[in-house]
Scaffold this motif. Sequence first.
Motif, PDB file in Angstrom:
ATOM      1  N   ARG A  16     -11.707   7.098  28.115  1.00 18.67           N
ATOM      2  CA  ARG A  16     -12.601   6.655  29.182  1.00 18.67           C
ATOM      3  C   ARG A  16     -11.835   5.871  30.242  1.00 18.67           C
ATOM      4  O   ARG A  16     -12.031   6.086  31.448  1.00 18.67           O
ATOM      5  CB  ARG A  16     -13.712   5.777  28.596  1.00 18.67           C
ATOM      6  CG  ARG A  16     -14.565   5.095  29.669  1.00 18.67           C
ATOM      7  CD  ARG A  16     -15.473   4.021  29.094  1.00 18.67           C
ATOM      8  NE  ARG A  16     -16.113   3.262  30.168  1.00 18.67           N
ATOM      9  CZ  ARG A  16     -15.554   2.217  30.777  1.00 18.67           C
ATOM     10  NH1 ARG A  16     -14.336   1.821  30.411  1.00 18.67           N
ATOM     11  NH2 ARG A  16     -16.196   1.582  31.752  1.00 18.67           N
ATOM     12  N   TYR A  24     -13.747   8.309  38.048  1.00 16.76           N
ATOM     13  CA  TYR A  24     -15.048   8.634  37.458  1.00 16.76           C
ATOM     14  C   TYR A  24     -15.780   7.357  37.058  1.00 16.76           C
ATOM     15  O   TYR A  24     -15.170   6.376  36.611  1.00 16.76           O
ATOM     16  CB  TYR A  24     -14.884   9.520  36.229  1.00 16.76           C
ATOM     17  CG  TYR A  24     -14.406  10.924  36.530  1.00 16.76           C
ATOM     18  CD1 TYR A  24     -15.307  11.926  36.873  1.00 16.76           C
ATOM     19  CD2 TYR A  24     -13.048  11.244  36.458  1.00 16.76           C
ATOM     20  CE1 TYR A  24     -14.859  13.217  37.149  1.00 16.76           C
ATOM     21  CE2 TYR A  24     -12.602  12.522  36.737  1.00 16.76           C
ATOM     22  CZ  TYR A  24     -13.514  13.509  37.069  1.00 16.76           C
ATOM     23  OH  TYR A  24     -13.081  14.765  37.348  1.00 16.76           O
ATOM     24  N   THR A  25     -17.091   7.406  37.175  1.00 15.88           N
ATOM     25  CA  THR A  25     -17.930   6.313  36.687  1.00 15.88           C
ATOM     26  C   THR A  25     -18.540   6.728  35.349  1.00 15.88           C
ATOM     27  O   THR A  25     -18.548   7.907  34.987  1.00 15.88           O
ATOM     28  CB  THR A  25     -19.056   6.001  37.673  1.00 15.88           C
ATOM     29  OG1 THR A  25     -19.953   7.146  37.743  1.00 15.88           O
ATOM     30  CG2 THR A  25     -18.509   5.705  39.066  1.00 15.88           C
ATOM     31  N   ASP A  26     -19.075   5.737  34.630  1.00 13.55           N
ATOM     32  CA  ASP A  26     -19.723   6.048  33.353  1.00 13.55           C
ATOM     33  C   ASP A  26     -20.906   6.982  33.568  1.00 13.55           C
ATOM     34  O   ASP A  26     -21.168   7.869  32.732  1.00 13.55           O
ATOM     35  CB  ASP A  26     -20.185   4.757  32.668  1.00 13.55           C
ATOM     36  CG  ASP A  26     -19.025   3.953  32.103  1.00 13.55           C
ATOM     37  OD1 ASP A  26     -18.003   4.573  31.744  1.00 13.55           O
ATOM     38  OD2 ASP A  26     -19.149   2.725  32.007  1.00 13.55           O
ATOM     39  N   HIS A  27     -21.617   6.800  34.658  1.00 13.21           N
ATOM     40  CA  HIS A  27     -22.752   7.670  34.954  1.00 13.21           C
ATOM     41  C   HIS A  27     -22.279   9.112  35.160  1.00 13.21           C
ATOM     42  O   HIS A  27     -22.898  10.061  34.653  1.00 13.21           O
ATOM     43  CB  HIS A  27     -23.484   7.172  36.199  1.00 13.21           C
ATOM     44  CG  HIS A  27     -24.640   8.027  36.602  1.00 13.21           C
ATOM     45  ND1 HIS A  27     -25.788   8.140  35.846  1.00 13.21           N
ATOM     46  CD2 HIS A  27     -24.817   8.842  37.699  1.00 13.21           C
ATOM     47  CE1 HIS A  27     -26.623   8.971  36.446  1.00 13.21           C
ATOM     48  NE2 HIS A  27     -26.061   9.414  37.567  1.00 13.21           N
ATOM     49  N   GLN A  28     -21.195   9.284  35.876  1.00 13.54           N
ATOM     50  CA  GLN A  28     -20.652  10.631  36.092  1.00 13.54           C
ATOM     51  C   GLN A  28     -20.172  11.258  34.792  1.00 13.54           C
ATOM     52  O   GLN A  28     -20.383  12.450  34.548  1.00 13.54           O
ATOM     53  CB  GLN A  28     -19.517  10.566  37.114  1.00 13.54           C
ATOM     54  CG  GLN A  28     -19.967  10.300  38.539  1.00 13.54           C
ATOM     55  CD  GLN A  28     -18.797  10.070  39.475  1.00 13.54           C
ATOM     56  OE1 GLN A  28     -17.779   9.486  39.077  1.00 13.54           O
ATOM     57  NE2 GLN A  28     -18.922  10.527  40.720  1.00 13.54           N
ATOM     58  N   ALA A  30     -21.323  10.669  31.815  1.00 16.47           N
ATOM     59  CA  ALA A  30     -22.511  11.041  31.049  1.00 16.47           C
ATOM     60  C   ALA A  30     -23.101  12.349  31.578  1.00 16.47           C
ATOM     61  O   ALA A  30     -23.541  13.210  30.801  1.00 16.47           O
ATOM     62  CB  ALA A  30     -23.549   9.920  31.109  1.00 16.47           C
ATOM     63  N   ARG A  31     -23.111  12.512  32.904  1.00 13.34           N
ATOM     64  CA  ARG A  31     -23.640  13.746  33.493  1.00 13.34           C
ATOM     65  C   ARG A  31     -22.745  14.938  33.149  1.00 13.34           C
ATOM     66  O   ARG A  31     -23.243  16.039  32.891  1.00 13.34           O
ATOM     67  CB  ARG A  31     -23.756  13.591  35.006  1.00 13.34           C
ATOM     68  CG  ARG A  31     -24.865  12.633  35.444  1.00 13.34           C
ATOM     69  CD  ARG A  31     -25.001  12.604  36.953  1.00 13.34           C
ATOM     70  NE  ARG A  31     -25.352  13.924  37.489  1.00 13.34           N
ATOM     71  CZ  ARG A  31     -25.450  14.202  38.793  1.00 13.34           C
ATOM     72  NH1 ARG A  31     -25.193  13.241  39.672  1.00 13.34           N
ATOM     73  NH2 ARG A  31     -25.769  15.401  39.205  1.00 13.34           N
ATOM     74  N   SER A  34     -23.589  15.917  29.664  1.00 18.15           N
ATOM     75  CA  SER A  34     -24.893  16.590  29.634  1.00 18.15           C
ATOM     76  C   SER A  34     -24.807  18.003  30.200  1.00 18.15           C
ATOM     77  O   SER A  34     -25.486  18.925  29.726  1.00 18.15           O
ATOM     78  CB  SER A  34     -25.923  15.781  30.427  1.00 18.15           C
ATOM     79  OG  SER A  34     -26.136  14.516  29.844  1.00 18.15           O
TER      80      SER A  34
END
Length: 318
Positions: A16, A24-28, A30-31, A34
């Motif tokens: 990470r 990259y962000t944590d939100h990105q 996660a996407r 997904s």
Amino acid sequence: MHRPSPPDLDTVVRLRRELVEDGYTDHQLARLVSAGVLHRVRHGAYVDAALWDRLSAADRHRVLCRAALRTAHPLAALTHVSAVVERGVPVWNISLDEVHLTRTDGNGGRREAGVVHHGGELSEHDVEIVNGVRVSPAARNAVEVLSTATPEAALVVVNGLLHSEQMSVDELVAAVEAMKHWPHTLSAHVVLALADGRMESPAESRTYYMCRQQRLPRPEPQVVIRDERGRVFGRVDFAWPHHGVFLEFDGRIKYELHRREGETLDQYLLREKKREERICLLTGWVCIRIGWADLENPVATAARIRRLLESRTRPVGA
């Protein structure tokens, strides 16, 4: 003995913190997980999802091990089933869900986040490098599995290590003696009695184990068959020469290994049938075939083999 080179997995794991450094962000992240672009191997470690989907169960475990090693103490080495898998030895009925590590400074004895940290006396001098990864010595590795797996599962590993010539029987015996104080090694004598590097697959090791557990006469593995001129015609998985019986194991791996290029499954099966008939003509023996399902019902399978052996030793008309 030559072993196929495993896929190079040294650079596939991205942590990470590395991805965050790349923007990259944590939100990105996660996407991307997904969306099936990335696969999260364990907390804070990712691989390309398409690559993950192509990997075998063994290579997925190797990736998991590399992810754990990326954040482990530098004195940690792969041990137990994790070292076995890295060595390219097949395993049966041993979970690959957790990574097994042992540190050479003696610290360990805990389980956390999918990693089992074992305590134990592993010397830094004894650590070996396999595929660029630190692992325990092969003979010690065998005892590690003996102490954590069933005798049948341990025999599969031990014979795999012997067949791949990563250890000798003498080294195995010495390791068992040196580690006899380890807990859960009381069944080591069972495995030692059956350890045989001629076993080429988990199926053969399990068949050998079944014969012992069901008190069948011990078969001779990898028996060479010669033609009328004394030339080697082939080999059979097991034979009871005194009884005039040989056993062949039918499995998917054998089909994949021995099918010729461009040969269909039906063509292979026909060629295998002709090979069996030829062996019967050359030896006067009869063949019995078993498969994976038969090993799951050892009592009935052994009874079938026993009846055939007995029928071949009784006088005609008895």
